[in-house]
Motif scaffolding. Structure first.
Motif, PDB file in Angstrom:
ATOM      1  N   ALA A 105      29.984 -56.549 -15.033  1.00  0.00           N
ATOM      2  CA  ALA A 105      29.376 -56.663 -16.618  1.00  0.00           C
ATOM      3  C   ALA A 105      28.392 -57.565 -16.949  1.00  0.00           C
ATOM      4  O   ALA A 105      28.288 -57.937 -18.001  1.00  0.00           O
ATOM      5  CB  ALA A 105      30.870 -57.353 -17.499  1.00  0.00           C
ATOM      6  N   PHE A 106      27.652 -57.642 -15.879  1.00  0.00           N
ATOM      7  CA  PHE A 106      26.655 -58.349 -16.253  1.00  0.00           C
ATOM      8  C   PHE A 106      25.293 -57.801 -16.435  1.00  0.00           C
ATOM      9  O   PHE A 106      25.086 -56.868 -15.891  1.00  0.00           O
ATOM     10  CB  PHE A 106      26.322 -59.657 -15.125  1.00  0.00           C
ATOM     11  CG  PHE A 106      27.377 -60.490 -14.588  1.00  0.00           C
ATOM     12  CD1 PHE A 106      27.833 -61.492 -15.730  1.00  0.00           C
ATOM     13  CD2 PHE A 106      28.192 -60.247 -13.656  1.00  0.00           C
ATOM     14  CE1 PHE A 106      28.983 -62.415 -15.208  1.00  0.00           C
ATOM     15  CE2 PHE A 106      29.374 -60.918 -13.398  1.00  0.00           C
ATOM     16  CZ  PHE A 106      29.900 -62.019 -14.012  1.00  0.00           C
ATOM     17  N   PRO A 107      24.269 -58.479 -17.123  1.00  0.00           N
ATOM     18  CA  PRO A 107      23.062 -57.732 -17.453  1.00  0.00           C
ATOM     19  C   PRO A 107      22.038 -57.394 -16.376  1.00  0.00           C
ATOM     20  O   PRO A 107      21.072 -56.626 -16.307  1.00  0.00           O
ATOM     21  CB  PRO A 107      22.342 -58.512 -18.583  1.00  0.00           C
ATOM     22  CG  PRO A 107      22.768 -59.845 -18.337  1.00  0.00           C
ATOM     23  CD  PRO A 107      24.204 -59.539 -17.968  1.00  0.00           C
ATOM     24  N   PHE A 108      22.366 -58.387 -15.395  1.00  0.00           N
ATOM     25  CA  PHE A 108      21.123 -58.374 -14.099  1.00  0.00           C
ATOM     26  C   PHE A 108      21.988 -58.272 -12.887  1.00  0.00           C
ATOM     27  O   PHE A 108      23.213 -58.897 -12.625  1.00  0.00           O
ATOM     28  CB  PHE A 108      20.249 -59.534 -14.289  1.00  0.00           C
ATOM     29  CG  PHE A 108      19.501 -59.414 -15.432  1.00  0.00           C
ATOM     30  CD1 PHE A 108      18.415 -58.705 -15.817  1.00  0.00           C
ATOM     31  CD2 PHE A 108      19.997 -60.778 -16.496  1.00  0.00           C
ATOM     32  CE1 PHE A 108      17.829 -59.033 -17.053  1.00  0.00           C
ATOM     33  CE2 PHE A 108      19.133 -60.748 -17.485  1.00  0.00           C
ATOM     34  CZ  PHE A 108      18.205 -59.766 -17.920  1.00  0.00           C
ATOM     35  N   LYS A 140      28.028 -52.836 -18.747  1.00  0.00           N
ATOM     36  CA  LYS A 140      27.741 -53.090 -20.138  1.00  0.00           C
ATOM     37  C   LYS A 140      26.338 -52.730 -20.595  1.00  0.00           C
ATOM     38  O   LYS A 140      25.852 -52.577 -21.541  1.00  0.00           O
ATOM     39  CB  LYS A 140      27.785 -54.553 -20.593  1.00  0.00           C
ATOM     40  CG  LYS A 140      29.453 -55.193 -20.585  1.00  0.00           C
ATOM     41  CD  LYS A 140      29.489 -56.321 -21.479  1.00  0.00           C
ATOM     42  CE  LYS A 140      30.927 -56.787 -21.448  1.00  0.00           C
ATOM     43  NZ  LYS A 140      31.156 -58.072 -22.003  1.00  0.00           N
ATOM     44  N   ASN A 141      25.616 -51.952 -19.350  1.00  0.00           N
ATOM     45  CA  ASN A 141      24.384 -51.540 -19.592  1.00  0.00           C
ATOM     46  C   ASN A 141      24.272 -50.332 -20.323  1.00  0.00           C
ATOM     47  O   ASN A 141      25.099 -49.163 -20.304  1.00  0.00           O
ATOM     48  CB  ASN A 141      23.727 -51.412 -18.239  1.00  0.00           C
ATOM     49  CG  ASN A 141      22.370 -51.098 -18.216  1.00  0.00           C
ATOM     50  OD1 ASN A 141      21.975 -50.068 -18.925  1.00  0.00           O
ATOM     51  ND2 ASN A 141      21.367 -51.529 -17.327  1.00  0.00           N
ATOM     52  N   MET A 146      23.996 -43.120 -16.617  1.00  0.00           N
ATOM     53  CA  MET A 146      23.089 -42.660 -15.789  1.00  0.00           C
ATOM     54  C   MET A 146      23.291 -43.454 -14.543  1.00  0.00           C
ATOM     55  O   MET A 146      22.904 -42.851 -13.500  1.00  0.00           O
ATOM     56  CB  MET A 146      21.900 -42.915 -16.476  1.00  0.00           C
ATOM     57  CG  MET A 146      21.421 -41.855 -17.719  1.00  0.00           C
ATOM     58  SD  MET A 146      19.848 -41.955 -18.182  1.00  0.00           S
ATOM     59  CE  MET A 146      19.228 -43.583 -18.372  1.00  0.00           C
ATOM     60  N   GLN A 147      23.653 -44.595 -14.540  1.00  0.00           N
ATOM     61  CA  GLN A 147      23.776 -45.456 -13.455  1.00  0.00           C
ATOM     62  C   GLN A 147      24.924 -44.750 -12.500  1.00  0.00           C
ATOM     63  O   GLN A 147      24.968 -44.541 -11.282  1.00  0.00           O
ATOM     64  CB  GLN A 147      24.172 -46.833 -13.398  1.00  0.00           C
ATOM     65  CG  GLN A 147      23.224 -47.802 -14.013  1.00  0.00           C
ATOM     66  CD  GLN A 147      23.320 -49.180 -14.291  1.00  0.00           C
ATOM     67  OE1 GLN A 147      24.565 -49.481 -14.378  1.00  0.00           O
ATOM     68  NE2 GLN A 147      22.337 -50.095 -14.426  1.00  0.00           N
TER      69      GLN A 147
END
Length: 164
Positions: A105-108, A140-141, A146-147
Motif C-alpha cells: 500500500a506504499f506509494p513507492f 493505493k496507486n 494497469m499494474q
C-alpha cells in the motif's frame, strides 16, 4: 503447462491478483493450481518471526509443477513472515522455474516492495530456483488496475517462452 500459484493474503488484495492471473493462464490452456496459505492457529499480525509461524501442508503438489508463482503482501517494509516461513520450509525448488510478486500500500517500490522481492528471491535462489520474473503491485496507486494487467500480461508472455 502445470502452474502452481501459492499466495499469502491478509486483506484479499494478493489473492485478487492471483485469481486474475489464474484466470488468464487458464485461458492460455495452462493447468493452474492456486492455493492460499493457511496459517496454523490463525493469522497473528504481530508475529514477525517467520520461524514461529506454522503453515498447514500445501495441497498443491509443487514437485509436479512446471512453474511456481509465489505472491504475498508487504508487512513492515518486508516480505510477509508467512510467505517467508513457507519458502524457508518448501522443498523441491532446485532448478524450478519460479516467479514472485508482492502487493503493498506504499506509494513507492523502495518503501517495502523492493526489499520484499529481494528477500523472497534470495530464499528461492538459495534453494536453487530459477527466478524468471518479479513484480510489485502498489495497491493505493491510481494506476493499480494497469499494474495488475501488466503483471498478468508479463507473466503470461513469459510462460509461453518456457521450454518443457
Amino acid at each position: 503447462m502445470k502452474i502452481g500459484i501459492i499466495v499469502h493474503s491478509m486483506t484479499g488484495n494478493t489473492s485478487l491478483v492471483a485469481e486474475r492471473l489464474k484466470n488468464r493462464l487458464e485461458k492460455e490452456d495452462h493447468e493452474v493450481f492456486m492455493e492460499r496459505l493457511k496459517i496454523i492457529g490463525g493469522e497473528d499480525k504481530n508475529q514477525q518471526d517467520a520461524n514461529k509461524i506454522g503453515i498447514e501442508p500445501l495441497e498443491t503438489p509443487l514437485e509436479e509443477m512446471d512453474l511456481l508463482i509465489f505472491g504475498g503482501p508487504v508487512r513492515g517494509f518486508q516480505a510477509s513472515p508467512a510467505i517467508k516461513a513457507l519458502l524457508g520450509k518448501v522443498e523441491g525448488l532446485e532448478g524450478k522455474d519460479t516467479m514472485i510478486f508482492v502487493t503493498h500500500a506504499f506509494p513507492f517500490n523502495w518503501m517495502g516492495g523492493n526489499s520484499s522481492i529481494k528477500q523472497m528471491k534470495s530464499i528461492c535462489t538459495d534453494k536453487g530456483a530459477n527466478i524468471l520474473f518479479t513484480g510489485i503491485i502498489d495497491w493505493k496507486n491510481s494506476k493499480r488496475e494497469m499494474q495488475i494487467d501488466s503483471l498478468v500480461g508479463s507473466i503470461t508472455r513469459k510462460t509461453s517462452g518456457i521450454a518443457l
